[in-house]
Each structure stands twice: as structure tokens, then as C-alpha cells.
Design an enzyme around this catalytic site. Structure first.
Site, PDB file in Angstrom:
ATOM      1  N   ASN A 127     -10.935   3.219   3.188  1.00 44.44           N
ATOM      2  CA  ASN A 127     -10.548   3.068   1.693  1.00 44.44           C
ATOM      3  C   ASN A 127     -11.456   2.214   1.048  1.00 44.44           C
ATOM      4  O   ASN A 127     -11.600   2.441  -0.209  1.00 44.44           O
ATOM      5  CB  ASN A 127      -9.085   2.523   1.990  1.00 44.44           C
ATOM      6  CG  ASN A 127      -8.707   2.463   0.400  1.00 44.44           C
ATOM      7  OD1 ASN A 127      -8.312   3.618  -0.175  1.00 44.44           O
ATOM      8  ND2 ASN A 127      -8.172   1.417  -0.085  1.00 44.44           N
ATOM      9  N   TRP A 138     -20.907  12.433 -19.705  1.00 49.62           N
ATOM     10  CA  TRP A 138     -21.212  12.491 -18.251  1.00 49.62           C
ATOM     11  C   TRP A 138     -22.702  13.170 -18.237  1.00 49.62           C
ATOM     12  O   TRP A 138     -23.011  14.254 -18.860  1.00 49.62           O
ATOM     13  CB  TRP A 138     -20.075  13.276 -17.410  1.00 49.62           C
ATOM     14  CG  TRP A 138     -18.936  12.835 -17.669  1.00 49.62           C
ATOM     15  CD1 TRP A 138     -17.831  12.860 -18.379  1.00 49.62           C
ATOM     16  CD2 TRP A 138     -18.579  11.289 -17.155  1.00 49.62           C
ATOM     17  NE1 TRP A 138     -16.772  12.052 -18.235  1.00 49.62           N
ATOM     18  CE2 TRP A 138     -17.194  11.124 -17.151  1.00 49.62           C
ATOM     19  CE3 TRP A 138     -19.094  10.347 -16.207  1.00 49.62           C
ATOM     20  CZ2 TRP A 138     -16.383   9.968 -16.870  1.00 49.62           C
ATOM     21  CZ3 TRP A 138     -18.700   9.239 -15.761  1.00 49.62           C
ATOM     22  CH2 TRP A 138     -17.005   9.093 -16.120  1.00 49.62           C
ATOM     23  N   TRP A 174     -15.911  12.150 -13.078  1.00 49.51           N
ATOM     24  CA  TRP A 174     -15.045  11.700 -12.019  1.00 49.51           C
ATOM     25  C   TRP A 174     -14.596  12.797 -11.256  1.00 49.51           C
ATOM     26  O   TRP A 174     -14.171  13.103 -10.005  1.00 49.51           O
ATOM     27  CB  TRP A 174     -14.066  10.580 -12.323  1.00 49.51           C
ATOM     28  CG  TRP A 174     -13.103  11.160 -13.448  1.00 49.51           C
ATOM     29  CD1 TRP A 174     -13.282  10.825 -14.637  1.00 49.51           C
ATOM     30  CD2 TRP A 174     -12.018  11.795 -13.276  1.00 49.51           C
ATOM     31  NE1 TRP A 174     -12.285  11.353 -15.277  1.00 49.51           N
ATOM     32  CE2 TRP A 174     -11.326  12.089 -14.466  1.00 49.51           C
ATOM     33  CE3 TRP A 174     -11.265  12.428 -12.230  1.00 49.51           C
ATOM     34  CZ2 TRP A 174     -10.314  12.772 -14.686  1.00 49.51           C
ATOM     35  CZ3 TRP A 174     -10.108  13.203 -12.344  1.00 49.51           C
ATOM     36  CH2 TRP A 174      -9.662  13.524 -13.610  1.00 49.51           C
ATOM     37  N   TRP A 182      -9.408   8.026  -8.066  1.00 54.45           N
ATOM     38  CA  TRP A 182     -10.705   8.392  -8.932  1.00 54.45           C
ATOM     39  C   TRP A 182     -10.850   8.209 -10.093  1.00 54.45           C
ATOM     40  O   TRP A 182     -11.684   7.526 -10.851  1.00 54.45           O
ATOM     41  CB  TRP A 182     -11.288  10.074  -8.790  1.00 54.45           C
ATOM     42  CG  TRP A 182     -11.812  10.282  -7.431  1.00 54.45           C
ATOM     43  CD1 TRP A 182     -11.434  10.701  -6.374  1.00 54.45           C
ATOM     44  CD2 TRP A 182     -13.365  10.293  -7.327  1.00 54.45           C
ATOM     45  NE1 TRP A 182     -12.488  10.859  -5.619  1.00 54.45           N
ATOM     46  CE2 TRP A 182     -13.653  10.558  -5.928  1.00 54.45           C
ATOM     47  CE3 TRP A 182     -14.302   9.841  -8.223  1.00 54.45           C
ATOM     48  CZ2 TRP A 182     -14.862  10.340  -5.635  1.00 54.45           C
ATOM     49  CZ3 TRP A 182     -15.689   9.594  -7.970  1.00 54.45           C
ATOM     50  CH2 TRP A 182     -16.048  10.060  -6.397  1.00 54.45           C
ATOM     51  N   TRP A 196       2.029   1.697  -3.534  1.00 63.04           N
ATOM     52  CA  TRP A 196       0.646   2.147  -4.321  1.00 63.04           C
ATOM     53  C   TRP A 196       0.934   3.745  -4.316  1.00 63.04           C
ATOM     54  O   TRP A 196       0.754   4.768  -5.233  1.00 63.04           O
ATOM     55  CB  TRP A 196      -0.525   1.891  -3.666  1.00 63.04           C
ATOM     56  CG  TRP A 196      -1.020   0.809  -4.433  1.00 63.04           C
ATOM     57  CD1 TRP A 196      -1.266  -0.802  -3.964  1.00 63.04           C
ATOM     58  CD2 TRP A 196      -1.680   0.698  -5.990  1.00 63.04           C
ATOM     59  NE1 TRP A 196      -2.145  -1.313  -5.188  1.00 63.04           N
ATOM     60  CE2 TRP A 196      -2.185  -0.495  -6.260  1.00 63.04           C
ATOM     61  CE3 TRP A 196      -2.013   1.846  -6.701  1.00 63.04           C
ATOM     62  CZ2 TRP A 196      -2.698  -0.974  -7.441  1.00 63.04           C
ATOM     63  CZ3 TRP A 196      -2.465   1.487  -7.921  1.00 63.04           C
ATOM     64  CH2 TRP A 196      -2.931   0.132  -8.448  1.00 63.04           C
ATOM     65  N   GLU A 208       0.787  -1.110  -0.101  1.00 66.73           N
ATOM     66  CA  GLU A 208       0.134  -0.117  -0.029  1.00 66.73           C
ATOM     67  C   GLU A 208       0.952   1.270   0.059  1.00 66.73           C
ATOM     68  O   GLU A 208       0.636   2.124  -0.480  1.00 66.73           O
ATOM     69  CB  GLU A 208      -1.043  -0.079   1.169  1.00 66.73           C
ATOM     70  CG  GLU A 208      -2.143  -1.046   1.222  1.00 66.73           C
ATOM     71  CD  GLU A 208      -2.644  -0.961  -0.048  1.00 66.73           C
ATOM     72  OE1 GLU A 208      -3.439  -0.154  -0.427  1.00 66.73           O
ATOM     73  OE2 GLU A 208      -2.728  -2.042  -0.634  1.00 66.73           O
TER      74      GLU A 208
END
Length: 446
Positions: free
Chosen positions: A325, A290, A343, A366, A263, A260
């Protein structure tokens, strides 16, 4: 206060600690007579709409603690408020500054700010040195064999681990050089009100993560009802803890937690190589049709969608500035897939509300959820919020904490039907991506 001896200024930004601070260590050990500085940057603060922003309150409280500790050492923290370039002009007139240190910040605004300040200092013949502190690897340090940046996490992670050596996570013992701080009477700090903000209901996450939690992290990290995540993201964002310390502990206790942390660095290097977070990483996704529905967006932000796990997460965010998360992925998928809202609208809401907001991770997350980002979930992967609830909060413990009216007549019906919304999303994404393909082919013809 303008003594004859030259002063080295360490400029705190995302490194609000005295321990294991790379740039501060260099200033203290290589220069001495170090004057710590923090600037409340109006270029950032003026863009914040909420005058009771928990992040500003957090920074202010942290600075008060740093000031207390520095005063105990016979020094002081300078806290200024304004445009960084203008603040530095004032400081250069006030103090005999001979060197400046700081730690790197990879975000585009920070890069432009540091360039402007660096040019000002260079014009006065003052070196401005910055150091790597917020990550183990950064910028061009983990790249493909051909020198190009990674855009997929797994090969990046493997390369990261192949390049890593435990010495890279050793601490910089800045706290052992306290005698090198500049001796000074305490300088008054501006209050929150003086910089245009108000105290908040901030609850600061604990600064320690237990060995037991790290050992069980892989098993508990997806369960929002239990304290199974490290809650270190806020402290990593503002540098109140050292990433090197967390890496050392994860090497011993939790390979999953190390992944993590990697990441986080993956998204940092993506932003460094592709500094255009306002655009879809995959350009074709900017052709998605959208929906612009303010009412639907408002129900999502208020946690009134009729989907308990989504609503619990959104209410947790509003109440605390944080969100689990796993739930972040669910609420992001719901906005972009079930409601077909851009987004960027969700990213902006998180940017305004998250205590641990970090541009690289927020943008990366996102875009991952919407399918538009690097190494993203494919557009046809649509989280089913009901199944997610059954899997990760089966006893409704998390939901009942944040949505106490769930199960009563006061709780709203689902604003969309999952199967119908999923079919609409798949059709809309498919049409947008096909339209992009046709447009690209037409452009090649001419």
C-alpha cells in the site's frame, strides 16, 4: 430435478464463503431448501482484456472449493455463465423458485444489474431480498448531522466509531444451518476454458492474519520488505473472509488496522453518494493539462522509470497482482505528478491488474494521489520517491527482490529529475486550477 417444494436461491457475488454470510444465513434460517448459485457475468468478463486474469482464476478456484464443501453436505453449487438476466430467465423455467437472497453490492454496475434482475423476479411474484454483508456501515448509515454525506475521512471515522456497537460485528452463523441446503446431485461446473479464460500463476494470499502481525501493524505496515500488512484486501474484495471477523480482531489487537477498515467503508459510501467515478471529485481538476505520452506511460507500467521504489512496485504488481500500500501511493504520485499523466490512466492499469481491485478504493486512492478526490492530498504534496525509498526500504531489500539489476549498468537512468518534475507539476496544477476559477467566475456573470 423440478421437485414440488419451492426453492430459495442464494446468489453468491462478493460473498464467496459459507461461514458468517448474512444473506445466506437469512436464506437458510428463514426459508430452507436453499440452492446456492454463482453467475460468471459476461457483462463483466467481456470487458477483461487478459484471458489469463488472476481474479477469474481466483473466483473459479474458490467456487471449486465451495462446490466440494457443498457436495459433502449433500448439496451442490449451480455455476452459470452469461448475462444475469438471461441466466435468471433460464433458472425460472427450470426450477420452482419462490425466493431469492443475495448480499448488497454498492458499485454502479451492480446496482443496475440487481435492478434488472429484481424487476424480472418481481414480474414472476418472487421476492428478491438483499442484505448488508461486505461492510459494517453502508450507504446512508454514517452521515453528517444534517443528513449529508461525509467527504473527509477523519470526521467520518469519528462518527463511524460513535455509532458502532460490538453487536454489529457479531457473526451470522450460516454454517450452522447446513441441513437447510437443497439436497441434490452434484452439478458440473464449467471450466475456466469454457468461460473463455486460462489458468494463471495465481498465488492466493493467506486467509489468516496472525495476532502478532495485528499487534505490530502500526509499526510494520509501511515497510514493503517485511510481511507487515494483513493481505486481507483480496479476501475482503471477494468475500472469502468476513469483515465482521476482522473488525472483532482489530478491536482487540489493532486500532490502526480498524482505521484502515474504516477507510474502506469511507470510500464505499463516497461512491454510493457520488456514483460518477469517471469524473474528478473536485471538478476543477478536470481542467488540468495532462500529458498524453504513451512512451512515458509504458515505462511506468513496465517498471522502467529509473526510480527503484516505483519500479519495484510496478513489477510486483505485474508479477503477483498485488502491491504494497505504501508503494501504491508512491507510484500513483509519480504518474500523476512527475509524469503529469491523467490519474484515470493509472486507475485503469490498476483495475486491469490488481487482484484486490475494488472500484471504490481504487478510484478513491488514485484521486487522493492526484489531489482531485475527496479528502485528497493537496496538489503541491509530491512524494519524493528517493526519500520514500530511504525511509521505507533503506536496505533495498524490497527493491532487490523486484529490480535485481538495480545498481548495474543495465538499470535505466531516471526518466525525469525529481526537482524539475515537481516544479512542472506545481506550475501545471496551479495554472489549471486558476483557469477553472476564472471560468467559474465568468459563468456566474452570465
Amino acid at each position: 430435478m423440478n421437485g414440488a417444494r419451492g426453492i430459495t436461491v442464494h446468489w453468491f457475488r462478493r460473498d464467496l464463503r459459507l461461514e458468517d454470510n448474512h444473506g445466506l444465513f437469512r436464506a437458510l434460517s428463514e426459508h430452507g431448501n436453499v440452492q446456492p448459485l454463482f453467475i460468471f457475468d459476461t457483462g463483466i468478463l467481456d470487458k477483461l482484456e487478459d484471458r489469463a486474469d488472476r481474479r477469474v482464476d481466483l473466483i473459479h478456484r474458490t467456487l471449486e472449493d465451495l462446490q466440494r464443501r457443498l457436495v459433502e453436505r449433500g448439496s451442490t453449487l449451480l455455476v452459470a455463465h452469461g448475462s444475469p438476466v438471461e441466466v435468471w430467465k433460464t433458472l425460472l423455467d427450470r426450477y420452482p423458485i419462490t425466493a431469492v437472497t443475495a448480499n448488497h453490492d454498492h458499485e454502479p454496475y451492480a446496482q443496475a444489474r440487481d435492478k434488472a434482475v429484481g424487476e424480472l423476479l418481481a414480474g414472476r411474484g418472487i421476492p428478491f431480498r438483499t442484505f448488508k454483508d461486505i461492510s459494517i456501515f453502508e450507504r446512508n448509515e454514517v452521515v453528517k448531522d444534517d443528513g449529508g454525506p461525509y467527504t473527509v475521512y477523519t470526521p467520518y471515522m469519528r462518527k463511524w466509531k460513535s455509532l458502532f456497537h460490538p453487536s454489529m460485528a457479531q457473526a451470522y452463523p450460516s454454517e450452522k444451518h447446513a441441513e437447510a441446503f437443497r439436497r441434490s446431485d452434484p452439478e458440473p461446473m464449467p471450466s475456466l476454458q469454457q468461460i473463455g479464460f486460462q489458468p494463471t500463476d495465481l498465488v492466493v494470499p493467506p486467509m489468516e492474519v496472525s495476532d502478532e502481525l495485528l499487534r505490530h501493524y502500526e509499526r510494520t505496515r509501511d515497510l514493503p520488505a517485511v510481511a507487515g500488512t494483513s493481505r486481507m484486501s483480496t479476501h475482503l474484495r471477494f468475500g472469502t473472509v468476513s469483515v465482521r471477523a476482522l473488525v472483532r480482531r482489530s478491536l482487540e489487537l489493532s486500532p490502526k488496522y480498524l482505521n484502515e477498515l474504516i477507510w474502506r467503508e469511507f470510500f464505499m459510501q463516497v461512491l454510493w453518494h457520488f456514483p460518477h467515478p469517471e469524473k474528478a471529485f473536485k471538478p476543477a481538476y478536470d481542467r488540468i493539462a495532462w500529458r498524453h505520452d504513451e512512451q512515458d506511460l509504458a515505462r511506468w507500467t513496465a517498471g522502467l522509470t529509473g526510480y527503484p521504489l516505483v519500479d519495484a512496485g510496478m513489477r510486483e504488481l505485474s508479477a503477483t497482482g498485488l502491491m504494497h500500500n505504501r508503494v501504491r501511493m508512491v507510484v500513483a504520485s509519480f504518474l500523476t505528478k512527475h509524469l503529469l499523466i491523467d490519474w484515470r490512466m493509472g486507475e485503469a492499469w490498476f483495475a486491469a491488474k490488481l487482484l484486490d481491485f475494488e472500484l471504490s478504493s481504487n478510484n478513491g486512492g488514485w484521486q487522493w494521489a492526484s489531489g482531485s478526490g475527496c479528502d485528497a492530498a493537496p496538489y503541491f504534496r509530491v512524494f519524493n520517491p528517493t526519500l520514500q525509498l530511504q525511509r521505507f526500504d533503506p536496505a533495498l531489500t524490497y527493491v532487490k527482490r523486484w529490480v535485481p539489476e538495480h545498481g548495474t549498468v543495465n538499470y535505466p537512468r531516471p526518466m525525469v529529475v525529481h526537482e524539475t518534475a515537481r516544479a512542472r507539476a506545481l506550475a501545471t496544477f496551479k495554472e489549471g486550477l486558476e483557469r477553472s476559477t476564472v471560468t467559474a467566475a465568468q459563468q456566474r456573470m452570465f
